[in-house]
Design a protein around this motif. Structure first.
Motif, mmCIF file in Angstrom:
data_model
loop_
_atom_site.group_PDB
_atom_site.id
_atom_site.type_symbol
_atom_site.label_atom_id
_atom_site.label_comp_id
_atom_site.label_asym_id
_atom_site.label_seq_id
_atom_site.Cartn_x
_atom_site.Cartn_y
_atom_site.Cartn_z
ATOM 1 N N GLN A 46 56.457 34.114 61.930
ATOM 2 C CA GLN A 46 55.638 34.241 63.123
ATOM 3 C C GLN A 46 56.282 35.105 64.203
ATOM 4 O OE1 GLN A 46 52.521 33.097 63.420
ATOM 5 N NE2 GLN A 46 52.629 32.357 61.318
ATOM 6 N N SER A 47 57.493 35.553 63.976
ATOM 7 C CA SER A 47 58.211 36.326 64.978
ATOM 8 C C SER A 47 58.424 37.765 64.500
ATOM 9 C CB SER A 47 59.563 35.673 65.266
ATOM 10 O OG SER A 47 60.444 35.862 64.169
ATOM 11 N N PRO A 48 58.866 38.656 65.397
ATOM 12 C CA PRO A 48 59.163 40.046 65.020
ATOM 13 C C PRO A 48 60.295 40.173 64.006
ATOM 14 C CG PRO A 48 58.921 39.847 67.401
ATOM 15 C CD PRO A 48 58.959 38.456 66.847
ATOM 16 N N LEU A 49 61.005 39.094 63.745
ATOM 17 C CA LEU A 49 62.104 39.136 62.771
ATOM 18 C C LEU A 49 61.610 39.495 61.371
ATOM 19 C CD1 LEU A 49 64.137 35.969 63.856
ATOM 20 C CD2 LEU A 49 64.763 38.358 64.214
ATOM 21 N N SER A 50 60.335 39.205 61.079
ATOM 22 C CA SER A 50 59.787 39.509 59.751
ATOM 23 C C SER A 50 59.243 40.930 59.656
ATOM 24 C CB SER A 50 58.677 38.515 59.401
ATOM 25 O OG SER A 50 57.588 38.647 60.305
ATOM 26 N N ASN A 51 59.267 41.668 60.792
ATOM 27 C CA ASN A 51 58.839 43.064 60.778
ATOM 28 C C ASN A 51 59.964 43.954 60.263
ATOM 29 O OD1 ASN A 51 56.464 42.197 61.887
ATOM 30 N ND2 ASN A 51 56.958 42.857 63.966
ATOM 31 N N ILE A 52 59.599 45.171 59.858
ATOM 32 C CA ILE A 52 60.597 46.129 59.369
ATOM 33 C C ILE A 52 61.522 46.514 60.515
ATOM 34 C CG2 ILE A 52 60.944 48.438 58.402
ATOM 35 C CD1 ILE A 52 58.195 48.168 57.078
ATOM 36 N N GLN A 53 62.805 46.324 60.310
ATOM 37 C CA GLN A 53 63.796 46.666 61.331
ATOM 38 C C GLN A 53 64.591 47.912 60.956
ATOM 39 O OE1 GLN A 53 63.926 45.004 64.222
ATOM 40 N NE2 GLN A 53 62.266 43.687 63.500
ATOM 41 N N HIS A 54 64.698 48.180 59.653
ATOM 42 C CA HIS A 54 65.472 49.331 59.175
ATOM 43 C C HIS A 54 64.640 50.089 58.150
ATOM 44 C CE1 HIS A 54 69.017 47.621 61.112
ATOM 45 N NE2 HIS A 54 68.698 46.466 60.558
ATOM 46 N N LEU A 55 64.370 51.365 58.433
ATOM 47 C CA LEU A 55 63.585 52.214 57.528
ATOM 48 C C LEU A 55 64.421 53.441 57.184
ATOM 49 C CD1 LEU A 55 60.928 52.642 56.063
ATOM 50 C CD2 LEU A 55 59.981 53.624 58.142
ATOM 51 N N GLU A 56 64.838 53.536 55.922
ATOM 52 C CA GLU A 56 65.728 54.621 55.490
ATOM 53 C C GLU A 56 64.993 55.583 54.562
ATOM 54 O OE1 GLU A 56 69.775 55.213 52.769
ATOM 55 O OE2 GLU A 56 69.294 53.235 53.589
ATOM 56 N N VAL A 57 65.161 56.875 54.812
ATOM 57 C CA VAL A 57 64.572 57.916 53.959
ATOM 58 C C VAL A 57 65.711 58.713 53.330
ATOM 59 C CG1 VAL A 57 63.056 59.924 53.872
ATOM 60 C CG2 VAL A 57 62.585 58.076 55.503
ATOM 61 N N LYS A 58 65.664 58.908 52.025
ATOM 62 C CA LYS A 58 66.709 59.670 51.358
ATOM 63 C C LYS A 58 66.124 60.535 50.243
ATOM 64 C CE LYS A 58 68.020 55.948 48.133
ATOM 65 N NZ LYS A 58 69.149 55.096 47.676
ATOM 66 N N GLY A 59 66.874 61.587 49.885
ATOM 67 C CA GLY A 59 66.450 62.480 48.808
ATOM 68 C C GLY A 59 65.650 63.678 49.275
ATOM 69 N N ASN A 60 65.263 63.687 50.545
ATOM 70 C CA ASN A 60 64.456 64.804 51.069
ATOM 71 C C ASN A 60 65.347 65.896 51.642
ATOM 72 O OD1 ASN A 60 65.048 62.683 52.988
ATOM 73 N ND2 ASN A 60 63.881 63.835 54.487
ATOM 74 N N LYS A 61 64.873 67.131 51.514
ATOM 75 C CA LYS A 61 65.602 68.288 52.035
ATOM 76 C C LYS A 61 64.740 69.108 52.984
ATOM 77 C CE LYS A 61 68.028 72.514 50.571
ATOM 78 N NZ LYS A 61 68.451 73.349 49.414
ATOM 79 N N TYR A 62 63.494 69.359 52.587
ATOM 80 C CA TYR A 62 62.621 70.231 53.369
ATOM 81 C C TYR A 62 61.661 69.435 54.259
ATOM 82 C CZ TYR A 62 64.320 73.722 50.077
ATOM 83 O OH TYR A 62 65.132 74.547 49.327
ATOM 84 N N VAL A 63 61.173 68.322 53.766
ATOM 85 C CA VAL A 63 60.270 67.483 54.565
ATOM 86 C C VAL A 63 61.127 66.530 55.395
ATOM 87 C CG1 VAL A 63 58.275 65.956 54.521
ATOM 88 C CG2 VAL A 63 58.598 67.613 52.688
ATOM 89 N N SER A 64 60.939 66.527 56.692
ATOM 90 C CA SER A 64 61.791 65.733 57.577
ATOM 91 C C SER A 64 61.533 64.233 57.449
ATOM 92 C CB SER A 64 61.569 66.162 59.032
ATOM 93 O OG SER A 64 60.257 65.794 59.457
ATOM 94 N N ASP A 65 62.529 63.447 57.855
ATOM 95 C CA ASP A 65 62.385 61.986 57.865
ATOM 96 C C ASP A 65 61.188 61.583 58.718
ATOM 97 O OD1 ASP A 65 64.707 62.141 56.454
ATOM 98 O OD2 ASP A 65 65.927 60.972 57.848
ATOM 99 N N LYS A 66 61.039 62.253 59.852
ATOM 100 C CA LYS A 66 59.958 61.924 60.786
ATOM 101 C C LYS A 66 58.590 62.122 60.134
ATOM 102 C CE LYS A 66 58.381 62.960 65.495
ATOM 103 N NZ LYS A 66 58.625 63.794 66.703
ATOM 104 N N GLN A 67 58.434 63.225 59.383
ATOM 105 C CA GLN A 67 57.164 63.493 58.710
ATOM 106 C C GLN A 67 56.869 62.429 57.661
ATOM 107 O OE1 GLN A 67 58.181 67.799 57.787
ATOM 108 N NE2 GLN A 67 55.981 67.994 58.050
ATOM 109 N N ILE A 68 57.887 62.076 56.897
ATOM 110 C CA ILE A 68 57.704 61.104 55.817
ATOM 111 C C ILE A 68 57.346 59.730 56.373
ATOM 112 C CG2 ILE A 68 58.906 59.856 53.971
ATOM 113 C CD1 ILE A 68 60.489 62.483 53.505
ATOM 114 N N ILE A 69 58.038 59.319 57.431
ATOM 115 C CA ILE A 69 57.760 58.014 58.040
ATOM 116 C C ILE A 69 56.343 57.991 58.619
ATOM 117 C CG2 ILE A 69 58.390 56.471 59.938
ATOM 118 C CD1 ILE A 69 61.308 57.335 59.473
#
Length: 263
Positions: A46-69
C-alpha cells in the motif's frame, strides 16, 4: 510394582506440563510472527515502497537510456508487481534501432532492461549529412550526425533495391573486414551497373561488384598480407583477383587535385 509406577508418573507430570507450555509458546510466537509479516506486507503493497525505485538500462549504444525508459512507460510510480514483461518489451521494441529487449525483476523494487540494438552496417552520405543504415536495410533519416567512424559510408547510393542488396552483402561480412572499409562508392559502368569503388582505411582501393561483394571481400585480409604495404594501388575483385599499383602519373594527378582542393 504398582507403587513404583505411580511414583514414575508423578515425576513426569512437571515435564509434561513444561513441554505443553513450550509448545503453546512456540505456537503463539508463530502466530505473532505471521501477524507482523502480514502487516508488513500490507504496508509494503500500500506504500510507495512497492513502486519501482531502481530502473537500469544496459546494452544500448545509440538509443539513450532516457529514450528507452520513456518508451517503456515505467516510472517511479509504477508498481513493481504490476509490470508486465511482454507489454514493456513490445513498447521498447517499437523503436527501429532496437532488435530485442529482455526485462528482469530484482526484488524488492529493481527493474533491469537489457537492450540489443540492430547493427549499423553503413551510413548514406547526402549533402554532408550521414544517415545510418541498419542491418535490416532501414535508413534512419532522423538520426543524421557527424562523420561516422563505426561503419563505411555509402556514396552515390539511393534508397531502394540497390541499397538493400548492398546492405545484405555488408551484413555477411566479418566485422574486422567491415571495420576496415572507409567508403563504398556506387560507380556503375557500361558493362556492370553494380560496380563498386571501395576505399579502405589502410589506403588501398578495391574494385568490386555488389553481387558477390561479401564473398570477395572476405579474401581481402589474405590478399593484403601478400602485398608491399608501401606500394598502394587497386585490388580488383570483380572476376579474377589481382593487384595493380597506382601509376606515377595517377599519383601525380591525385596530388595536383588535392593541392587544388586545398587552395
Amino acid at each position: 510394582m504398582k507403587k513404583n509406577k505411580i511414583v514414575v508418573l508423578e515425576e513426569r507430570v512437571p515435564q509434561l506440563k513444561q513441554q505443553r507450555r513450550q509448545k503453546v509458546n512456540r505456537r503463539l510466537v508463530g502466530y505473532v510472527t505471521l501477524f507482523f509479516i502480514l502487516i508488513l506486507c500490507i504496508i509494503y503493497f500500500q506504500s510507495p515502497l512497492s513502486n519501482i525505485q531502481h530502473l537500469e538500462v544496459k546494452g544500448n549504444k545509440y538509443v539513450s537510456d532516457k529514450q528507452i525508459i520513456k518508451l517503456s512507460g515505467l516510472t517511479n510510480r509504477t508498481s513493481f508487481w504490476k509490470v508486465k514483461d511482454e507489454t514493456v518489451e513490445k513498447k521498447i521494441s517499437s523503436h527501429p534501432e532496437i532488435a530485442s529487449v529482455q526485462l528482469q525483476k530484482r526484488f524488492p523494487n529493481k527493474v533491469i532492461l537489457s537492450i540489443k540494438e540492430r547493427k549499423r552496417v553503413a551510413y548514406i552520405s547526402d549533402k554532408h549529412k550521414f544517415f545510418p543504415v541498419l542491418e535490416n536495410g532501414v535508413v534512419l533519416t532522423d538520426a543524421q550526425g557527424a562523420v561516422p567512424d563505426d561503419a563505411p559510408i555509402l556514396v552515390n547510393w539511393k534508397e531502394g533495391e540497390d541499397i538493400q542488396e548492398m546492405v545484405a552483402q555488408l551484413t555477411e561480412l566479418p566485422s574486422h573486414v567491415l571495420n576496415a572499409i572507409s567508403e563504398i562508392h556506387h560507380t556503375p559502368t557500361k558493362h556492370d551497373y553494380y560496380h563498386l569503388t571501395v576505399f579502405m582505411n589502410d589506403g588501398y582501393e578495391v574494385s568490386a561488384t555488389v553481387r558477390n561483394f561479401a564473398e570477395k571481400m572476405s579474401l581481402y585480409p589474405s590478399i593484403v598480407s601478400q602485398l608491399d604495404r608501401n606500394v598502394k594501388g587497386i585490388i580488383h575483385l570483380e572476376v579474377s583477383n589481382y593487384f595493380k599499383a597506382y601509376s606515377t602519373d595517377n599519383e601525380k594527378k591525385e596530388g595536383d587535385d588535392n593541392e587544388e582542393n586545398t587552395r
